[in-house]
Design a protein around this motif. Structure first.
Motif, short mmCIF file in Angstrom:
data_model
loop_
_atom_site.label_atom_id
_atom_site.label_comp_id
_atom_site.label_asym_id
_atom_site.label_seq_id
_atom_site.Cartn_x
_atom_site.Cartn_y
_atom_site.Cartn_z
N PRO A 27 32.99 36.17 52.52
CA PRO A 27 33.67 37.45 52.73
C PRO A 27 34.65 37.81 51.62
CG PRO A 27 33.63 36.17 54.76
CD PRO A 27 33.17 35.25 53.67
N ILE A 28 35.30 36.80 51.04
CA ILE A 28 36.23 37.07 49.94
C ILE A 28 35.46 37.53 48.71
CG2 ILE A 28 38.00 36.07 48.45
CD1 ILE A 28 38.83 36.43 51.36
N ALA A 29 34.32 36.89 48.45
CA ALA A 29 33.49 37.29 47.31
C ALA A 29 32.99 38.72 47.49
CB ALA A 29 32.31 36.33 47.16
N GLU A 30 32.61 39.06 48.71
CA GLU A 30 32.11 40.41 48.98
C GLU A 30 33.19 41.46 48.76
OE1 GLU A 30 30.75 40.04 52.98
OE2 GLU A 30 28.70 39.56 52.38
N GLU A 31 34.40 41.14 49.19
CA GLU A 31 35.47 42.13 49.13
C GLU A 31 36.15 42.20 47.78
OE1 GLU A 31 39.49 43.37 51.67
OE2 GLU A 31 38.33 41.60 52.23
N PHE A 32 36.29 41.04 47.11
CA PHE A 32 37.09 41.00 45.90
C PHE A 32 36.32 40.53 44.67
CE2 PHE A 32 40.18 40.15 49.36
CZ PHE A 32 40.99 41.26 49.19
N GLY A 33 35.02 40.38 44.77
CA GLY A 33 34.26 39.78 43.68
C GLY A 33 34.43 40.45 42.34
N SER A 34 34.53 41.77 42.30
CA SER A 34 34.60 42.48 41.03
C SER A 34 36.01 42.61 40.49
CB SER A 34 34.00 43.88 41.18
OG SER A 34 34.79 44.65 42.07
N GLY A 35 37.01 42.39 41.35
CA GLY A 35 38.39 42.51 40.90
C GLY A 35 38.88 43.94 40.79
N ILE A 36 38.06 44.93 41.18
CA ILE A 36 38.46 46.33 41.01
C ILE A 36 39.57 46.74 41.96
CG2 ILE A 36 36.19 47.03 40.15
CD1 ILE A 36 35.54 48.06 42.93
N HIS A 37 39.93 45.85 42.90
CA HIS A 37 40.99 46.16 43.83
C HIS A 37 42.36 46.12 43.17
CE1 HIS A 37 40.77 41.85 43.61
NE2 HIS A 37 41.94 41.73 44.19
N LEU A 38 42.47 45.52 41.97
CA LEU A 38 43.75 45.37 41.31
C LEU A 38 43.97 46.46 40.26
CD1 LEU A 38 43.95 41.51 40.73
CD2 LEU A 38 44.98 42.86 42.57
N GLU A 39 45.23 46.84 40.10
CA GLU A 39 45.57 47.80 39.05
C GLU A 39 45.22 47.20 37.69
OE1 GLU A 39 49.65 48.82 39.48
OE2 GLU A 39 49.41 49.66 41.50
N PRO A 40 44.77 48.02 36.75
CA PRO A 40 44.30 47.51 35.45
C PRO A 40 45.31 46.61 34.74
CG PRO A 40 43.70 49.81 35.70
CD PRO A 40 44.57 49.48 36.87
N ASP A 41 46.58 47.02 34.68
CA ASP A 41 47.58 46.22 33.97
C ASP A 41 47.79 44.87 34.66
OD1 ASP A 41 47.88 48.23 32.16
OD2 ASP A 41 49.74 49.03 33.02
N PHE A 42 47.71 44.87 35.98
CA PHE A 42 47.88 43.63 36.74
C PHE A 42 46.71 42.70 36.46
CE2 PHE A 42 48.71 41.76 41.22
CZ PHE A 42 49.54 40.79 40.67
N ARG A 43 45.51 43.25 36.41
CA ARG A 43 44.33 42.44 36.12
C ARG A 43 44.43 41.82 34.73
NH1 ARG A 43 38.99 45.66 36.70
NH2 ARG A 43 38.16 43.61 36.16
N ILE A 44 44.89 42.60 33.77
CA ILE A 44 45.02 42.09 32.41
C ILE A 44 46.03 40.95 32.35
CG2 ILE A 44 45.78 42.67 30.07
CD1 ILE A 44 44.64 45.50 30.56
N ALA A 45 47.16 41.12 33.05
CA ALA A 45 48.19 40.09 33.05
C ALA A 45 47.69 38.79 33.67
CB ALA A 45 49.42 40.59 33.81
N LEU A 46 46.78 38.91 34.63
CA LEU A 46 46.28 37.73 35.33
C LEU A 46 45.03 37.13 34.69
CD1 LEU A 46 46.67 39.10 38.95
CD2 LEU A 46 47.93 37.16 38.01
N ALA A 47 44.49 37.81 33.68
CA ALA A 47 43.22 37.37 33.10
C ALA A 47 43.28 35.95 32.56
CB ALA A 47 42.79 38.34 32.00
N HIS A 48 44.44 35.55 32.06
CA HIS A 48 44.58 34.20 31.50
C HIS A 48 45.71 33.45 32.21
CE1 HIS A 48 41.77 35.19 28.32
NE2 HIS A 48 42.46 36.30 28.08
N ALA A 49 45.85 33.71 33.50
CA ALA A 49 46.92 33.08 34.27
C ALA A 49 46.50 31.72 34.78
CB ALA A 49 47.33 33.98 35.43
#
Length: 580
Positions: free
Chosen positions: A266-288
């Motif tokens: 269910p987590i993969a289905e809901e969040f698999g693409s990561g589009i739920h996060l704001e772009p800047d937040f995704r970038i900050a987490l890309a190498h976290a």
């Protein structure tokens, strides 16, 4: 360290697994809209205001705005073990964490990240990069010095040299050979301890030196009691299906396939693409590697509390302990007796996020003291003392890193204090304090204290922690600030047979409470903060489905533990050509 889980699946939103074969699921927005359209007004009680209870209350209030929600907390404050304490020192102030201090973005962490975004906490997030010293340098203390664990950043030559020369890795080559040759377990074995499983497949040296250290950092537990089926489910599955862990990994690689725990689908289905996060937040987490907050992890619980107290349909009752829960067959409501009233209150549903043994104690038949869900009372836990120390000298750590763990094999004269590990907080979360210095957290006890009737007090704990730092790191300076917290029964122990006990608990709740009582928390399917956040959200959605149903009745089979039956095991995903 205490929160880090092992045997993780691939990062679900930064490195998504192809989901073509997975059925599409409704978006969160559509789910919220459908639930919010319900016009029913019903009462729900949530027992416990730790991170699970607060998350459950937040999502339930959001999804069922017409329901009346009451949160009961026995203590004065909320957040459970997530407490962040500011201490004034000369020139500024520093932050001491009494419990967990960092989070990982993977797996169930996707739910936490969505919650952080919803709460508008993104500006407070502090990310530790995979290139940081804390991510690249992690140590084990054995037998009388720190040993840096292999990491690609150290270079091939240094890694090989360490593996060959350091006693902590003794038996490593034989372990790999033995793992490949070892026969799989008997089909009659339904569970096994972590220690026995890895001793059988890798040998005692690797198990006692390395595996036990990891388990001290996560569960503070005894590897010869903890369940491998619950804590290393992928290894358990690979041995069963492929005859061994390495054999399974090799075959999966050849077939261009990966395995995925069904509970994570269910987590993969809901969040698999990561589009739920704001772009800047995704970038900050890309190498976290990990992340925390400027005000500490406690700010997540405090922000949830602040949101809840401003909800018109939520009431927070601190210093109010749940005393008993009673349900009569076929009754439309369930009764709660608590310390704030002489009478009982009626609710349409109760969510208990209390520890399992506490839930078991309050769930008794009205005419007796016999628990109605005795299986919940069979889950042990360990006590840990967390000691924080701050020194003005900023150069006390010779090699920057996250910290070190101590395995069970460390000689007693090197660890008479029963330390589990030491975190170098100045590197694990370097931007929280307003003054320079060296900050450490020493964790004591865990399973080493099993059976103890009394524990060290704060002064004794601080003295023990200072002795540990002096012996292991040569630090004899006097700290300018200290803080000791005894966390009683803070980490549940998923011992051998845990999954069977959870299945029985589900059946007991299903038959005894018919969906009126649901449970969630770190006692069941994960001890980490991310696990608790997901559990809180999932149980809130379960209750919401019942409240919006035609007759307002809770779904009988949904107890909070139904995933132990419905989502048991793994699935194999083929990413290349289909298997013949």
């Amino acid at each position: 360290m205490l929160l880090r889980r092992h045997g993780r699946l691939p990062n679900l939103f930064l490195r998504p697994t192809p989901l073509r074969s997975l059925p599409s699921s409704p978006s969160s927005q559509r789910f919220f809209a459908e639930v919010a359209s319900s016009e029913k007004s019903q009462d729900v009680a949530i027992l416990g205001a730790g991170i699970t209870g607060l998350t459950a209350a937040y999502y339930l209030a959001r999804e069922t705005p017409d329901a009346k929600i009451t949160v009961y907390e026995a203590g004065e404050s909320v957040g459970g073990w997530m407490q962040s304490k500011w201490v004034d020192v000369e020139g500024g102030r520093i932050l001491f964490e009494e419990g967990p201090r960092t989070l990982r973005p993977q797996d169930n962490g996707a739910v936490t990240l969505q919650l952080i975004q919803d709460l508008r906490l993104i500006p407070e997030v502090q990310v530790s990069s995979v290139r940081s010293p804390a991510a690249q340098n992690r140590f084990i203390y054995y037998p009388d010095h720190l040993v840096r664990m292999p990491h690609p950043s150290h270079g091939l030559v240094k890694n090989i040299y360490n593996l060959i020369t350091e006693p902590v890795f003794k038996g490593g080559l034989n372990a790999a050979i033995n793992e490949w040759r070892e026969e799989p377990r008997s089909t009659t074995v339904t569970d096994e301890s972590v220690g026995n499983f890895f001793s059988r497949r890798l040998g005692h040296q690797v198990t006692d030196n390395l595996v036990s250290a990891v388990m001290h950092g996560i569960y503070a537990g005894n590897i010869y009691q903890l369940s491998v089926k619950s804590l290393f489910p992928a290894a358990w599955f690979l041995e069963k299906e492929y005859g061994g862990v390495l054999k399974g990994l090799a075959q999966l690689r050849g077939e261009q396939a990966t395995i995925q725990q069904k509970r994570m689908v269910p987590i993969a289905e809901e969040f698999g693409s990561g589009i739920h996060l704001e772009p800047d937040f995704r970038i900050a987490l890309a190498h976290a590697s990990v992340y925390t907050f400027q005000r500490g992890l406690g700010s997540l619980a405090e922000t949830l509390k602040d949101r809840l107290v401003h909800k018109h349909n939520v009431q927070m009752k601190t210093n109010t302990a749940a005393q008993s829960v009673a349900y009569k067959p076929n009754s439309p409501t369930i009764e709660l007796k608590h310390s704030g009233s002489e009478s009982t209150d009626q609710y349409d549903c109760i969510i208990s996020t209390l520890p399992a043994n506490a839930t078991s104690k309050i769930c008794c038949d009205p005419s007796s003291t016999t628990p109605r869900v005795p299986s919940l009372g069979l889950i042990p836990s360990v006590t840990v003392m967390v000691v924080n120390l701050f020194f003005t000298n900023a150069d006390l750590v010779q090699t920057p890193g996250f910290g070190y763990l101590l395995p069970r094999s460390v000689p007693f004269d090197q660890n008479p204090e029963f330390a589990l590990g030491v975190i170098f907080d100045s590197y694990a979360a370097p931007e929280q304090d307003s003054v320079p210095g060296s900050k450490f957290t020493v964790m004591l006890g865990g399973h080493w204290w099993d059976g103890w009737d009394a524990f060290p007090d704060g002064e004794q704990g601080i003295a023990m922690a200072r002795t540990v730092l002096a012996r292991h790191l040569g630090i004899v300076d006097k700290p300018v600030a200290t803080h000791a917290t005894l966390q009683r029964d803070c980490i549940p122990q998923y011992t051998v047979g845990h999954e069977d006990r959870m299945k029985q608990a589900h059946r007991d709740l299903e038959s005894g409470y018919r969906g009126k009582l649901k449970v969630a928390g770190n006692t069941y399917a994960g001890v980490g903060v991310n696990d608790c956040v997901r559990a809180g959200r999932d149980v809130a959605r379960s209750v919401a489905r019942g409240l919006k149903s035609a007759n307002g009745q809770q779904v009988t089979r949904e107890t909070g533990l139904q995933s132990f039956i419905d989502d048991e095991g793994f699935r194999v995903n083929y990413h290349g050509r289909k298997k013949d």
